[in-house]
Design a protein around this motif. Sequence first.
Motif, PDB file in Angstrom:
ATOM      1  N   VAL A  94       0.854  -1.187   0.000  1.00  0.00           N
ATOM      2  CA  VAL A  94       0.000   0.000   0.000  1.00  0.00           C
ATOM      3  C   VAL A  94       0.890   1.237   0.000  1.00  0.00           C
ATOM      4  O   VAL A  94       1.835   1.318   0.793  1.00  0.00           O
ATOM      5  CB  VAL A  94      -0.903   0.027   1.255  1.00  0.00           C
ATOM      6  N   ASP A  95       0.598   2.203  -0.891  1.00  0.00           N
ATOM      7  CA  ASP A  95       1.370   3.457  -0.890  1.00  0.00           C
ATOM      8  C   ASP A  95       0.543   4.651  -0.412  1.00  0.00           C
ATOM      9  O   ASP A  95       0.941   5.803  -0.599  1.00  0.00           O
ATOM     10  CB  ASP A  95       1.973   3.731  -2.274  1.00  0.00           C
ATOM     11  N   GLY A  96      -0.588   4.360   0.212  1.00  0.00           N
ATOM     12  CA  GLY A  96      -1.477   5.417   0.672  1.00  0.00           C
ATOM     13  C   GLY A  96      -2.613   5.676  -0.291  1.00  0.00           C
ATOM     14  O   GLY A  96      -3.680   6.149   0.106  1.00  0.00           O
ATOM     15  N   GLU A  97      -2.392   5.355  -1.558  1.00  0.00           N
ATOM     16  CA  GLU A  97      -3.398   5.523  -2.608  1.00  0.00           C
ATOM     17  C   GLU A  97      -3.726   4.184  -3.267  1.00  0.00           C
ATOM     18  O   GLU A  97      -4.878   3.756  -3.301  1.00  0.00           O
ATOM     19  CB  GLU A  97      -2.888   6.515  -3.671  1.00  0.00           C
ATOM     20  N   THR A  98      -2.700   3.535  -3.782  1.00  0.00           N
ATOM     21  CA  THR A  98      -2.860   2.283  -4.518  1.00  0.00           C
ATOM     22  C   THR A  98      -2.689   1.086  -3.590  1.00  0.00           C
ATOM     23  O   THR A  98      -1.818   1.094  -2.714  1.00  0.00           O
ATOM     24  CB  THR A  98      -1.831   2.214  -5.659  1.00  0.00           C
ATOM     25  N   VAL A  99      -3.517   0.070  -3.796  1.00  0.00           N
ATOM     26  CA  VAL A  99      -3.427  -1.188  -3.054  1.00  0.00           C
ATOM     27  C   VAL A  99      -3.115  -2.306  -4.035  1.00  0.00           C
ATOM     28  O   VAL A  99      -3.822  -2.476  -5.026  1.00  0.00           O
ATOM     29  CB  VAL A  99      -4.747  -1.489  -2.312  1.00  0.00           C
ATOM     30  N   GLY A 128      -5.404  12.216   7.315  1.00  0.00           N
ATOM     31  CA  GLY A 128      -4.302  13.080   6.915  1.00  0.00           C
ATOM     32  C   GLY A 128      -2.946  12.428   7.000  1.00  0.00           C
ATOM     33  O   GLY A 128      -1.935  13.046   6.656  1.00  0.00           O
ATOM     34  N   ILE A 129      -2.889  11.171   7.461  1.00  0.00           N
ATOM     35  CA  ILE A 129      -1.607  10.454   7.557  1.00  0.00           C
ATOM     36  C   ILE A 129      -1.758   9.154   6.784  1.00  0.00           C
ATOM     37  O   ILE A 129      -2.234   8.150   7.328  1.00  0.00           O
ATOM     38  CB  ILE A 129      -1.220  10.156   9.019  1.00  0.00           C
ATOM     39  N   PRO A 130      -1.407   9.107   5.510  1.00  0.00           N
ATOM     40  CA  PRO A 130      -1.658   7.914   4.695  1.00  0.00           C
ATOM     41  C   PRO A 130      -0.865   6.704   5.160  1.00  0.00           C
ATOM     42  O   PRO A 130       0.212   6.831   5.746  1.00  0.00           O
ATOM     43  CB  PRO A 130      -1.228   8.350   3.290  1.00  0.00           C
ATOM     44  N   TYR A 131      -1.412   5.531   4.896  1.00  0.00           N
ATOM     45  CA  TYR A 131      -0.758   4.267   5.243  1.00  0.00           C
ATOM     46  C   TYR A 131       0.156   3.860   4.095  1.00  0.00           C
ATOM     47  O   TYR A 131      -0.297   3.695   2.965  1.00  0.00           O
ATOM     48  CB  TYR A 131      -1.798   3.177   5.494  1.00  0.00           C
ATOM     49  N   ARG A 132       1.442   3.657   4.415  1.00  0.00           N
ATOM     50  CA  ARG A 132       2.406   3.186   3.412  1.00  0.00           C
ATOM     51  C   ARG A 132       3.193   2.024   3.982  1.00  0.00           C
ATOM     52  O   ARG A 132       3.744   2.126   5.073  1.00  0.00           O
ATOM     53  CB  ARG A 132       3.363   4.313   2.997  1.00  0.00           C
ATOM     54  N   GLY A 133       3.257   0.949   3.215  1.00  0.00           N
ATOM     55  CA  GLY A 133       3.984  -0.232   3.655  1.00  0.00           C
ATOM     56  C   GLY A 133       3.222  -1.481   3.280  1.00  0.00           C
ATOM     57  O   GLY A 133       2.564  -1.535   2.241  1.00  0.00           O
TER      58      GLY A 133
END
Length: 421
Positions: free
Chosen positions: A199-204, A261-266
């Motif tokens: 996940v890059d905050g936008e794309t899964v 306001g804090i996207p999930y990345r990882g």
Amino acid sequence: MKILVIGSGGREHAICWKLAQSPQVRKIYCAPGNAGTAEVAENVAIDVMDIEALRVFVEHQKIDLTIVGPEKPLIAGIVDVFEARGLRIFGPSKEPAQLEGSKVFSKRLMKDAGVPTADFEVFDDPQRAREYLAQARFPIVVKADGEAAGKGVVVAQDYAEAETAVRQMMEERVFGASGERIVIEECLSGPEASVLAFVDGETVRPMIAIQDHKRIGEGDTGPNTGGMGAYAPVRVAPQSVVDEVTRRIIEPTVAAIRATGIPYRGVLYAGVMLTEKGPYCIEFNCRFGDPEAQVALMLLESDLASICQAVVDVELDKVPVVFSQRAAVTVVMASGGYPGPYETGVPMTGLEAAQKLDALAIFHAGTKRDEDGQLVTNGGRVLAVTATGETFAEAKERAYAGVGLVRFDGAYFRRDIGWQA
């Protein structure tokens, strides 16, 4: 490209092993690593929770990318510290990592986002929890709020078992501060599966579904462990189920976090129960599972370094994420007595012979070299013997052939990994 991998388990060895296959990667460090990571990376004697020392090392060595394996430094906010210094790091920041760090945070977010999950109540008073249990229907699930290495969950069959769990978590504090609050939820039924996603905050980008074996005993009996084995593909979770989990569970969760306001990345790991009403989310983890990582990375055909960079750069939609259609099985070899007390420093033999087998890799977890250079055990879960095959039966046969060649006193492993397949 220079990469630091943080961690010392089988998951981190698998990550280092996969990164070493990338033409982009010229140097890998692993902190603190183990005897297996030392074969593909340079181990660095820094604890995973010494965030300041890790930051200093990354700046001094001019590391291009840091990849965090275990959950504890993520929950503690290592990503926030690194990003504040302009350092590139793969993993969610502190607030989104509470998906794993707090069952209460996770359950409430799922409820608000409309993610299917078990009905639940939250308690910070053990007496109120007992009163609730006195009126409850059993079986029922009692969970410590905080991180407990995958062991803070009790499926209670009656009031006595549930009350014991409440007392141990909230009063005896067997999981420390993680038991200050608990979640009591309905017990769902159905087969379980793990669906992990980049996940890059936008794309899964979902991975393949994987099924792990948490309990120490064959037939899924006995106490929970960190994981005794895993396999893919999962018969009850074909691509259509993975797509449904992505659409109904992972994507709404990512959107709900992005709205803060804090996207999930990882890596976002959804543990799901495949009920008669469809997939329900049992829990989230904020990193690769272990031993799920060993299975996933054996089957990943794309470049892991490229994927991790794309996640950090919010460009995941621009890189391929492709998995093999082969089967994979990983069997964990553990120290005798695990998950209770166990001996360390036990000499090991047979790894070189096992590693010569076709389509097999041995990922070290609890291992080290002693003063004489002898490979010895250094943990509860010692090795994850992982193999692939055209069929599940072929992968399983290869994995157990590898297990059969490895020797150390007290070695324990389940002989039924993948029995549901």
